[in-house]
Each structure stands twice: as structure tokens, then as C-alpha cells.
Design a protein around this motif. Structure first.
Motif: not given
Length: 373
Positions: A43-54
Motif C-alpha cells: 500500500x505505497x503512499x499515494x498523493x491525491x494531488x499527484x499523477x499515477x506512476x505507471x
């Protein structure tokens, strides 16, 4: 065509005109069991304001039986529909095996039909309602239910079914209304028939009635002339985009506006608009490169899951135009069915290799997560 419940009420009115309770973490009241081969590893940290890292994909579940619908609970956990079993699984963001939290009764799986789209009520914190689109014995229909048990309530039915072209995607829009993508169920005339719900995008109230402000009062039809819609998504300006399967030549992404006619079966892909009667798509692909199902939008980028094309199309959005699509995850995971943006900004993608048309790989079918940076 026979309609009942809200569908029947609409048809009668229209012909006259023509004349998860899992709040904060509770599971189902039954005996939950994990999905076969379930696995959640990160469950890697994700930033709601970021863009998905494919390039940073992680597997959050495996061994899922033809995953189709995908929707998120307020806390970030996902609900996943298994097309052929009728099961609704809960996939926890923090790890652990997927758990069955509901089984939709009356699912008649076959061909492309079965338990299809899922949507979580915008008022879930108050009403705990989940919506599902599925193929029943005689039709396609939409029901709502609570994850703590009990029989589902039919909110709209009478959508013609077939082995193919059942549509099935449902989603609540920014206006709080329920949008529904349907297919022509193999009868192309339905797409141009304003009295049929098939080959349309419908706009309903949460109770399944035609939504106020629809192009024609008393009708659930929002747009028509569609062949088989399986993807719905809105951008930050509230504009609706939809994916559509072509027949032999061109698949489509459409910018959907109320009352517009998208041409099927008179037009496949770009073509003669008949003096403005039909609306051309924003982008097309040869069917071998796409067969697009789900669509999701993060920032100014749309992501389109391709089945036959076995890739994720990245599509820059620029106002009412689009940039050049680029193929991502090309062939790396097989057929891709559904793509959704999670509350934390991560992009979730489901494979569809066990649907009878794919090459099954070890661990299929999988649910993948790409955190936003």
C-alpha cells in the motif's frame, strides 16, 4: 420489450408522450471468506494531488474470477464485482485477502453478461447503499443493497440482454445522478429508438427515476446512438467522457453531451454527421488496438483500459480536444477491463484474462494499483 419497476413506469410515461454496510470497517453479516488465491502485498503512499506512476505498479489482489465493476468506499477500500459468480469482494487498501461481503442474487452469467458495474452511493456515510448493474434471467437491471445483508432493491430494469453488448458501467456524476452505459444487445435499431434504454447513456435519480433536467422530460435517456458503452468518467470541469466498442473498424472515446446522437449504427467512428445530426468521437482506434472498456480521468489525462489491445491508453485532455494517445502497460498484463482513480489518487486497474477470451497467466485475474506521485 417489457419494462417493470422504474423501467416500466418510464416506458408507460414515455409511450404516452410519444403518443458496504461497512461504514468504517464492518463486513457482511454472513460468514466472509477470502477469494481463491487472494493476495495483497503493498500500500505505497499515494498523493491525491499527484499523477499515477505507471512504472510503480503493485499487485493488491490475485485469483479474482473475471473482475468487472470496481468502486471505492469512503475509507479507501475497494469493492470488486466478479462477473460470473455474482460475488462482491472487498479489497482492503492496507492488505489482506479480498473478502466476500455480498453476493447479488439472480445473476444469470453467460457470454458478456453477469455481475457488471458497481457504484457506491454519494451518501454512503448516511445510507450505506451500493448499486450494481447485472444480467438477470430476462433482462439487464440495476439494484441497490447494503453490505450487511438483505435482499437488493430493483431501481431500474427492462434493459434488453444478449450474450454480447450488455453495456454495464454505472457511475454517480458530479450532480449526484446515476449514469448508466448500455449496449444495443445485438439489435442495432435500439440505439436510435428513443423509447428503448438500449444503446444509450441513461441519467437516473438515485431511486431509478428519469433525472430532472434530462433532454426529454420523463425519459431517462441522456444520449443515444451508442453501440456498447462500458466506460464513464468526468474531468475536473464536470464534462462526461465515455468509451465505446466499435464493430469491425473503429473504437471510440466520446465527449458526451445531453441530447446528442453518437451515430450508431449509421456511423462507426468518424463519419458523415448528416448535417449535424450525429456527433463524431474525440478519438478512435482500430478495434485490434483497443476494445475499450473502463475509463478514468486523473488531472488532465484520461486512462482507457483496452481488452483486445492489452494495454492502457493514456490520453491527454485539452479542453474539448485531445492530444496524441500513448500506449502504456502494453502487453504486460494481458487484457485490461476496468480502471478507476481511488480516493488517494492511485490508479487501480483490473485484468480480464479469465473471461474466456484471454490467455490466462499464473495468478490471474489480478487487481493492480499505481500510486500517484
Amino acid at each position: 420489450m417489457a419494462f417493470s419497476t422504474a423501467g416500466n413506469r418510464w416506458r408507460r410515461a414515455w409511450l404516452a408522450v410519444l403518443a458496504v454496510s461497512v461504514a468504517a470497517g464492518c463486513d457482511s453479516g454472513g460468514d466472509p471468506r477470502p477469494a481463491p488465491g487472494g493476495l495483497a502485498t503493498s500500500s505505497a503512499v499515494s498523493a491525491p494531488s499527484g499523477m499515477p506512476d505507471l512504472d510503480a505498479g503493485e499487485e493488491v489482489a490475485r485469483g479474482v474470477d473475471v473482475p468487472w465493476g470496481l468502486a471505492f468506499l469512503p475509507g479507501g477500500d475497494a469493492l470488486v464485482a466478479e462477473r460470473d459468480t455474482g460475488r462482491v469482494l472487498r479489497v482492503a487498501l492496507g492488505g489482506g485477502d479480498p473478502v466476500e461481503v455480498y453476493r447479488v442474487p439472480g445473476v444469470a452469467a453467460g457470454g458478456e453478461g453477469g455481475l457488471l458495474g458497481l457504484a457506491v452511493s454519494p451518501g454512503y456515510a448516511q445510507n450505506s447503499l451500493v448499486y450494481a448493474y447485472f444480467t438477470a434471467e430476462r433482462d439487464n437491471r440495476i439494484v441497490r443493497f447494503r453490505l450487511d445483508g438483505g435482499q437488493p432493491e430493483v431501481v431500474f430494469d427492462g434493459i434488453a440482454k444478449a450474450r454480447t453488448h450488455n453495456g454495464g458501467r454505472i457511475a454517480f456524476g458530479p450532480d449526484g445522478m446515476l449514469y448508466v452505459g448500455t449496449g444495443d444487445a445485438g439489435d442495432t435499431d435500439r440505439s436510435q429508438d428513443p423509447a428503448s434504454p438500449n444503446g444509450k447513456i441513461l441519467r437516473l435519480t438515485p431511486d431509478g427515476e428519469p433525472a430532472p433536467g434530462n433532454p426529454t422530460a420523463g425519459s431517462p435517456v441522456y444520449s443515444l446512438g451508442h453501440r456498447n458503452v462500458q466506460g464513464l468518467a468526468w474531468d475536473t470541469q464536470g464534462r462526461l467522457f465515455a468509451t465505446e466498442f466499435g464493430q469491425n473498424e473503429l473504437d471510440e472515446v466520446n465527449r458526451v453531451e445531453p441530447g446528442r446522437n453518437y451515430g450508431w449504427p449509421e456511423v462507426e467512428g468518424d463519419g458523415d454527421t448528416a448535417g449535424g445530426r450525429y456527433t463524431n468521437p474525440l478519438v478512435t482506434w482500430p478495434v485490434r488496438d483497443a476494445s475499450p472498456s473502463g475509463i478514468a480521468i486523473a488531472g488532465n489525462t484520461a486512462y482507457v483500459a483496452a481488452l483486445r489491445g492489452e494495454r492502457l491508453w493514456s490520453l491527454p485532455l485539452d479542453g474539448d480536444t485531445v492530444g496524441d494517445p500513448s500506449a502504456r502497460l502494453d502487453g504486460s498484463h494481458g487484457r485490461l477491463r476496468t480502471v478507476q482513480v481511488a480516493p488517494d489518487g492511485a490508479l487501480w486497474v483490473t485484468t480480464s484474462n479469465t473471461d474466456g477470451r484471454g490467455d490466462v497467466r499464473d495468478g490471474d485475474d489480478r487487481i493492480l494499483r499505481f500510486p500517484a506521485r
